[in-house]
Design an enzyme around this catalytic site. Sequence first.
Site, PDB file in Angstrom:
ATOM      1  N   ASP A   1       0.795  -1.302  -0.020  1.00 18.66           N
ATOM      2  CA  ASP A   1      -0.013   0.122  -0.155  1.00 18.66           C
ATOM      3  C   ASP A   1       0.767   0.990   0.088  1.00 18.66           C
ATOM      4  OD1 ASP A   1      -1.910   1.711   0.244  1.00 18.66           O
ATOM      5  OD2 ASP A   1      -2.689   1.350   2.222  1.00 18.66           O
TER       6      ASP A   1
ATOM      7  N   ASP B   1      -5.671   6.266  -0.820  1.00 16.34           N
ATOM      8  CA  ASP B   1      -5.167   5.624   0.213  1.00 16.34           C
ATOM      9  C   ASP B   1      -6.297   4.926   0.881  1.00 16.34           C
ATOM     10  OD1 ASP B   1      -2.889   4.492   1.673  1.00 16.34           O
ATOM     11  OD2 ASP B   1      -2.783   6.362   2.815  1.00 16.34           O
TER      12      ASP B   1
ATOM     13  N   ARG C   1     -11.189  -0.900   1.553  1.00 16.72           N
ATOM     14  CA  ARG C   1     -12.632  -0.853   1.688  1.00 16.72           C
ATOM     15  C   ARG C   1     -13.113  -1.111   0.184  1.00 16.72           C
ATOM     16  NH1 ARG C   1     -12.662   4.882   4.465  1.00 16.72           N
ATOM     17  NH2 ARG C   1     -11.040   3.696   5.518  1.00 16.72           N
TER      18      ARG C   1
ATOM     19  N   LYS D   1       1.736   7.667   0.573  1.00 19.46           N
ATOM     20  CA  LYS D   1       1.932   7.791   2.134  1.00 19.46           C
ATOM     21  C   LYS D   1       3.529   8.342   2.302  1.00 19.46           C
ATOM     22  CE  LYS D   1      -0.557   3.784   3.508  1.00 19.46           C
ATOM     23  NZ  LYS D   1      -1.335   4.535   4.475  1.00 19.46           N
TER      24      LYS D   1
ATOM     25  N   GLU E   1      -7.756   2.274  -0.074  1.00 16.09           N
ATOM     26  CA  GLU E   1      -8.101   1.305  -0.897  1.00 16.09           C
ATOM     27  C   GLU E   1      -8.738  -0.193  -0.452  1.00 16.09           C
ATOM     28  OE1 GLU E   1      -5.486   1.977   0.818  1.00 16.09           O
ATOM     29  OE2 GLU E   1      -4.892  -0.274   1.099  1.00 16.09           O
TER      30      GLU E   1
HETATM   31  N1  BES Z   1      -3.353   0.102   4.839  1.00 17.14           N
HETATM   32  C1  BES Z   1      -3.691   1.519   5.534  1.00 17.14           C
HETATM   33  C2  BES Z   1      -4.227   1.384   7.176  1.00 17.14           C
HETATM   34  C3  BES Z   1      -2.854   0.917   8.026  1.00 17.14           C
HETATM   35  C4  BES Z   1      -2.295   2.043   8.526  1.00 17.14           C
HETATM   36  C5  BES Z   1      -2.504  -0.191   8.012  1.00 17.14           C
HETATM   37  C6  BES Z   1      -1.157   1.731   9.321  1.00 17.14           C
HETATM   38  C7  BES Z   1      -1.306  -0.469   9.007  1.00 17.14           C
HETATM   39  C8  BES Z   1      -0.980   0.447   9.479  1.00 17.14           C
HETATM   40  C9  BES Z   1      -5.184   1.884   4.886  1.00 17.14           C
HETATM   41  O1  BES Z   1      -5.122   1.625   3.462  1.00 17.14           O
HETATM   42  C10 BES Z   1      -5.152   3.537   4.893  1.00 17.14           C
HETATM   43  O2  BES Z   1      -4.136   3.855   4.117  1.00 17.14           O
HETATM   44  N2  BES Z   1      -5.876   3.959   5.702  1.00 17.14           N
HETATM   45  C11 BES Z   1      -6.012   5.322   5.656  1.00 17.14           C
HETATM   46  C12 BES Z   1      -7.536   5.641   5.205  1.00 17.14           C
HETATM   47  C13 BES Z   1      -7.948   6.965   5.186  1.00 17.14           C
HETATM   48  C14 BES Z   1      -7.323   7.574   4.130  1.00 17.14           C
HETATM   49  C15 BES Z   1      -9.376   7.489   5.155  1.00 17.14           C
HETATM   50  C16 BES Z   1      -5.885   5.548   7.230  1.00 17.14           C
HETATM   51  O3  BES Z   1      -6.209   5.044   7.977  1.00 17.14           O
HETATM   52  O4  BES Z   1      -5.351   6.718   7.471  1.00 17.14           O
HETATM   53 ZN    ZN Z   2      -4.231  -0.445   3.114  1.00 18.52          ZN
HETATM   54 ZN    ZN Z   3      -4.283   2.721   2.024  1.00 17.86          ZN
END
Ligand code: BES
Ligand code: ZN
Ligand code: ZN
Length: 467
Positions: free
Chosen positions: A235, A312, A316, A242, A314
């Site tokens: 990701d 990001d 869901r 990120k 993604e």
């Molecule tokens: N894969 C990430 C979530 C994540 C964060 C997993 C830290 C493990 C450690 C996910 O795809 C993501 O980026 N989520 C975002 C969502 C937001 C953009 C609404 C998040 O949680 O910041």
């Molecule tokens: Zn993710």
């Molecule tokens: Zn993500």
Amino acid sequence: MQVTLSRKPTFQTHIVILTKEVGTKAIADFTAEINEIAVRYENKLTRIYCGLGDTSHCTPAIVRAAAARGIQKAAELKRKNCSLLTTFSGQPQRDNTRAAVEGALLGSYRFSKYKSQPSSALEAIEFVDRKMSKDELHTIDTICSAALYARDCVNENASVITPLWFAQEASRIAKKSGMRVTVLDEKQLAGKGLHLIEAVGQGSATPPRLIFLEYRGAPASKPLTALVGKGITFDSGGQNLKPTGHIETMRMDMAGAAAVLGAMKAIAQLKLKVNVVGCVAAAHNAIGRNAYFPGDIYRSYEGKTVEICSTDAEGRLVLADAIAYCRKQFKPSRIIDLATLTGGVLTALGDLVAGLFSNDDALAGALFTCGENTGERLWRFPLYQEFRDSMKSDLADLRNTSKLKKGYASSITGAAFIQEFVGVTPWAHLDIAGTAFNEGGARGEIPQFATGFGVRLLIDYVTSLEK
Ligand code: BES
Ligand code: ZN
Ligand code: ZN
């Protein structure tokens, strides 16, 4: 690891896990506190004593952690084999004995593939117990091996564990254990209208795959449980890239998928009398020439259109299409999805407990109990209407991030998005973003890095359906 059962210890290194009542009397300068460990040498024997604290407060979780620490001590002392002895008295002995075996097997794990000179590792463990049967030991070994398998998948390079790897691996597992496998490639995904998975995967040189593994252990019975795993093999965040500090560990974003594969493997090996379909939604969320854009709108397989507010968010998206397709094809009686979905769940629960979200109190309750049994703990969050409303878009049917203030209830709104695709099917979503990967040091049976979280929980749940 070779695991055997014995009535008497035959190896020269003994791990003895014991409560205060026994420990304090028997061993000098050792009071058997929780976490306490002592090594004593006697003739040719090495004895590693691991404390469990008071008998009255001793739980399987304490036993699991103590056995793991004992095993790690034996490895540190460069022992190749050891005997594990337990001296419980009173309490639910069966659960504690099982937990000791689990702790030893889970605690012996290390990911040493990329070490030119790996440190010494244990090769054999012997359990000294008069009540445990060979079958029981074999069951625990199968379940723990599945958890270690999931850890290996998550720890491995993202350039190895691609969506194509998932497809091949699922096919290998299916062939070995007589399960039916279905793989949708990028053309089929596009052709059938799974545009959300397609969009997430389109920026990568390794295209997305949607994979199903069907296990029919109770062919005469109707109920079917669907286990769906988020399999983002890396990701990057996509165009919403990120930043440094958040991207380094993102090979772990397929931990949900790894848990589902691991669980399916064990469920088939144990020949559980249940029907389960395992689903892996695999894609690499890349930033590249063909990557999807913030502001794009896509039609989901279910029919609802989705405005991409962040590339990001993604996980869901791939889950939404996977769940909708799974419902149409398999008509499952219940769906459990596992996903490293949000950073927010780390803020709420840290890396100790996973988030539980559900539209069904009975399913949520059953999963909670499995969490307590296995030590893979869950805590439930609410899915109030206001959270669901915050996912409505002005341009499309849904947004993939909420309209709430940045950072507000992000784990819940992520779950609320997925809920739009489950219909009336009993469903539970486990946000394992915090528990799947341990960036700190080892804690008992939980190693540094990939933890394998969810495998034992899922197997415990599926096993409970047999009765
Ligand atoms: N894969 C990430 C979530 C994540 C964060 C997993 C830290 C493990 C450690 C996910 O795809 C993501 O980026 N989520 C975002 C969502 C937001 C953009 C609404 C998040 O949680 O910041
Ligand atoms: Zn993710
Ligand atoms: Zn993500």
